[in-house]
Design an enzyme around this catalytic site. Structure first.
Site, PDB file in Angstrom:
ATOM      1  N   HIS A 177     101.977 -62.868  11.794  1.00 53.00           N
ATOM      2  CA  HIS A 177     100.744 -63.660  12.013  1.00 53.00           C
ATOM      3  C   HIS A 177      99.505 -62.907  12.470  1.00 53.00           C
ATOM      4  O   HIS A 177      98.396 -63.454  12.371  1.00 53.00           O
ATOM      5  CB  HIS A 177     100.959 -64.796  13.021  1.00 53.00           C
ATOM      6  CG  HIS A 177     102.228 -65.568  12.850  1.00 53.00           C
ATOM      7  ND1 HIS A 177     102.557 -66.208  11.676  1.00 53.00           N
ATOM      8  CD2 HIS A 177     103.252 -65.806  13.716  1.00 53.00           C
ATOM      9  CE1 HIS A 177     103.736 -66.809  11.837  1.00 53.00           C
ATOM     10  NE2 HIS A 177     104.178 -66.572  13.048  1.00 53.00           N
ATOM     11  N   ASP A 195     108.996 -59.927  10.950  1.00 53.97           N
ATOM     12  CA  ASP A 195     110.134 -59.404  11.722  1.00 53.97           C
ATOM     13  C   ASP A 195     111.332 -60.356  11.729  1.00 53.97           C
ATOM     14  O   ASP A 195     112.485 -59.913  11.711  1.00 53.97           O
ATOM     15  CB  ASP A 195     109.733 -58.999  13.154  1.00 53.97           C
ATOM     16  CG  ASP A 195     109.077 -60.103  13.952  1.00 53.97           C
ATOM     17  OD1 ASP A 195     108.904 -61.225  13.442  1.00 53.97           O
ATOM     18  OD2 ASP A 195     108.728 -59.832  15.121  1.00 53.97           O
TER      19      ASP A 195
HETATM   20  O1  LIG Z   1     105.225 -65.486  15.982  1.00 59.22           O
HETATM   21  C1  LIG Z   1     106.387 -65.210  15.791  1.00 59.22           C
HETATM   22  C2  LIG Z   1     107.197 -65.952  14.788  1.00 59.22           C
HETATM   23  O2  LIG Z   1     106.527 -67.025  14.220  1.00 59.22           O
HETATM   24  C3  LIG Z   1     107.012 -64.078  16.565  1.00 59.22           C
HETATM   25  O3  LIG Z   1     108.399 -64.049  16.409  1.00 59.22           O
HETATM   26  C4  LIG Z   1     106.371 -62.767  16.176  1.00 59.22           C
HETATM   27  O4  LIG Z   1     106.818 -62.430  14.881  1.00 59.22           O
HETATM   28  C5  LIG Z   1     106.622 -61.685  17.222  1.00 59.22           C
HETATM   29  O5  LIG Z   1     107.928 -61.253  17.293  1.00 59.22           O
HETATM   30  P1  LIG Z   1     108.557 -60.288  18.427  1.00 59.22           P
HETATM   31  O6  LIG Z   1     107.652 -59.138  18.622  1.00 59.22           O
HETATM   32  O7  LIG Z   1     108.761 -61.120  19.629  1.00 59.22           O
HETATM   33  O8  LIG Z   1     109.876 -59.864  17.836  1.00 59.22           O
END
Ligand SMILES: O=C(CO)[C@@H](O)[C@H](O)COP(=O)(O)O
Ligand SMILES: Nc1ncnc2c1ncn2[C@@H]1O[C@H](COP(=O)(O)OP(=O)(O)O)[C@@H](O)[C@H]1O
Length: 474
Positions: A72, A237
């Protein structure tokens, strides 16, 4: 042996794994930290990637690489490819008002039906609306918009041309202006946010598609000296974690900076309540997902508050009784996204003279964090997911307290695969897929898992629900 690399450019750090393309066996790895904050210049991700790659022994003998990254984040580029401003990350809540007005303008039902999402501050589209309203000069200068993993892939390509930006369906599905059923961008939604749609958006590559990456010039590990590293499409991710952990039909709960509940599905979720986002996965299917802003860092903050390290926090939590003698933590330390309460703060409820102990507070932190995720599990079940077991991954999944308390809160058995970098592994598996082609990724041997079972302690969720409700009723 042919080697592939996978990158996880996550919120807190950059991790690189180098694996055997055929078996998935780990050969080397590296990591580097990212700066704190919800507004970060992408150049920091690039330097961290360079350090992590060097730490992992470089790319000279690597045949293919894919980048997975935090979803995002808004990366705006001008027509020369320069970054227009610091990227606003998924956990930056300044665009909450923009999210609310975008939702009102079309209605939550329409958003869910058209793209499977109802805008919340995390999604890129709301950040673009914020940019247009608050920084019109930056919005005007913006010639291309991409996501963290897209930008790193583009930098690795090294052409500098905006038309060489690529992404994949999983990360595109979290922007708010992509339809993962037709697999096309939706210009009118982009325009609704930014006031125009004439910006370059990354081309969507298929799960096993690739482009030429950096030169392997100087390699003495066989092959032609002018060969390039194949760059896969990469992924968000969470989609990469699913590929890395070989999720199958299980529900996966990830406890990193974000708390994520997700599953693989053949159909896109259309949840007008907005709790479940109808994302796409990295194999051509869908990834219904509920995400909280508050997971591992709730434990970090509680450990700091109690003056202990994470191992001691876990011991303290396990020394307390289930339910923490009535102490409840509502862990909205970064505001919250699920439920959508961007301005909320955390709270401790139920303290008395007798129960106010470090052990109960440690336990309340673990239980509160897990209860936030349990709300997502319920919502996923309502969307049709079969929640009969949970696979637990992410940084906080190594905590013994988290592992043992999770089945009591979730009410189902919890399996924890051996601690590993599952996002980076998923990216590496995608990189291997660029070499094999075909409809499915190569089968890699998965690590052993440990299973945790316990009776559900329903009063934990009941008390938590009561405490969290105090926010919702305000
Ligand atoms: O916003 C979301 C999923 O929609 C988060 O899961 C981000 O993708 C960040 O991930 P991490 O750094 O916590 O793994
Ligand atoms: N033993 C542990 N107990 C609890 N949390 C831990 C432990 N080890 C690491 N963590 C936490 O895991 C988090 C990092 O997890 P990670 O999945 O890499 O996050 P992200 O992908 O969001 O950068 C950090 O907040 C860290 O404190």
């Amino acid at each position: 042996m042919t080697l592939v690399a996978g990158v996880d450019s996550s919120t807190q750090s950059c991790k690189v794994v180098v694996r055997d393309a055929e078996t998935g066996r780990l050969v080397r790895e590296g990591r580097a930290a990212h700066p704190d904050g919800t507004e970060v210049h992408p150049s920091h991700w690039w330097s961290a990637l360079q350090s992590a790659l060097a730490d992992a022994g470089g790319l000279s003998d690597v045949a293919a690489l894919s980048v997975a990254g935090q979803q995002h984040g808004m990366v705006c580029l001008d027509e020369d490819g320069e970054v227009v401003r610091e990227a606003l990350l998924w956990n930056d809540t300044r665009s909450a008002a923009a999210a609310a007005s975008l939702t009102d303008e079309l209605g939550a039902d329409t958003w869910a039906a058209r793209i499977g999402l109802v805008p919340v501050a995390s999604f890129t589209i709301t950040k673009l609306r914020w940019l247009a309203q608050h920084e019109p000069a930056n919005a005007k200068r913006t010639a291309a918009v991409c996501l963290p993993h897209d930008w790193l892939t583009w930098r690795l390509r090294g052409t500098g041309s905006l038309s060489d930006l690529v992404t994949d369906r999983s990360d595109a599905s979290g922007t708010g202006y992509f339809d993962s059923v037709s697999n096309e961008y939706v210009p009118d939604l982009l325009s609704l946010a930014l006031g125009r749609s004439d910006v370059v958006l990354p081309q969507i590559l298929g799960p096993a598609e690739w482009r030429d990456g950096p030169s392997r010039l100087g390699s003495d590990a066989g092959g032609r000296r002018d060969e390039t590293v194949r760059l896969g499409a990469g992924a968000g991710d969470n989609a990469a974690a699913m590929l890395g952990v070989g999720g199958g039909t299980d529900v996966v709960v990830s406890l990193g900076t974000s708390g994520v509940v997700t599953a693989t599905s053949e159909v896109r979720a259309t949840d007008a309540s907005g709790i479940v986002a109808g994302f796409a996965d990295a194999t051509g299917r869908y990834l219904p997902l509920a995400c909280t802003l508050n997971a591992a860092r709730v434990l970090d903050a509680t450990a700091r508050m109690l003056g202990v390290d994470l191992a001691r926090l876990s011991d303290l939590a396990l020394s307390a009784k289930p339910g923490a003698e009535g102490v409840v933590m509502v862990p909205y330390l970064e505001g919250e996204r699920t439920p959508n309460l961007p301005d909320a703060t955390g709270a401790l409820h139920g303290l008395t003279l007798t129960n106010a102990t470090p052990a109960n507070i440690a336990r309340a932190a673990v239980e509160g964090m897990l209860c936030g995720l349990a709300v997502g599990l319920d919502a996923l079940a309502e969307q049709g997911a079969d929640v009969t077991g949970v696979r637990l991954v992410g940084g906080a999944a190594v905590s013994p307290a988290v592992r043992e308390i999770a089945p009591m809160v979730f009410g189902v058995p919890v399996t924890v695969p051996a601690p590993d970098e599952y996002v980076a592994n998923g990216a590496a598996r995608q990189a291997a897929w660029t070499l094999t082609g075909g409809a499915t990724p190569p089968e890699w041997t998965l690590a052993d898992s440990t299973r945790y079972e316990a009776e559900a302690v329903t009063e934990i969720r009941a008390r938590y629900g009561d405490a969290a409700q105090r926010y919702l009723s305000r």
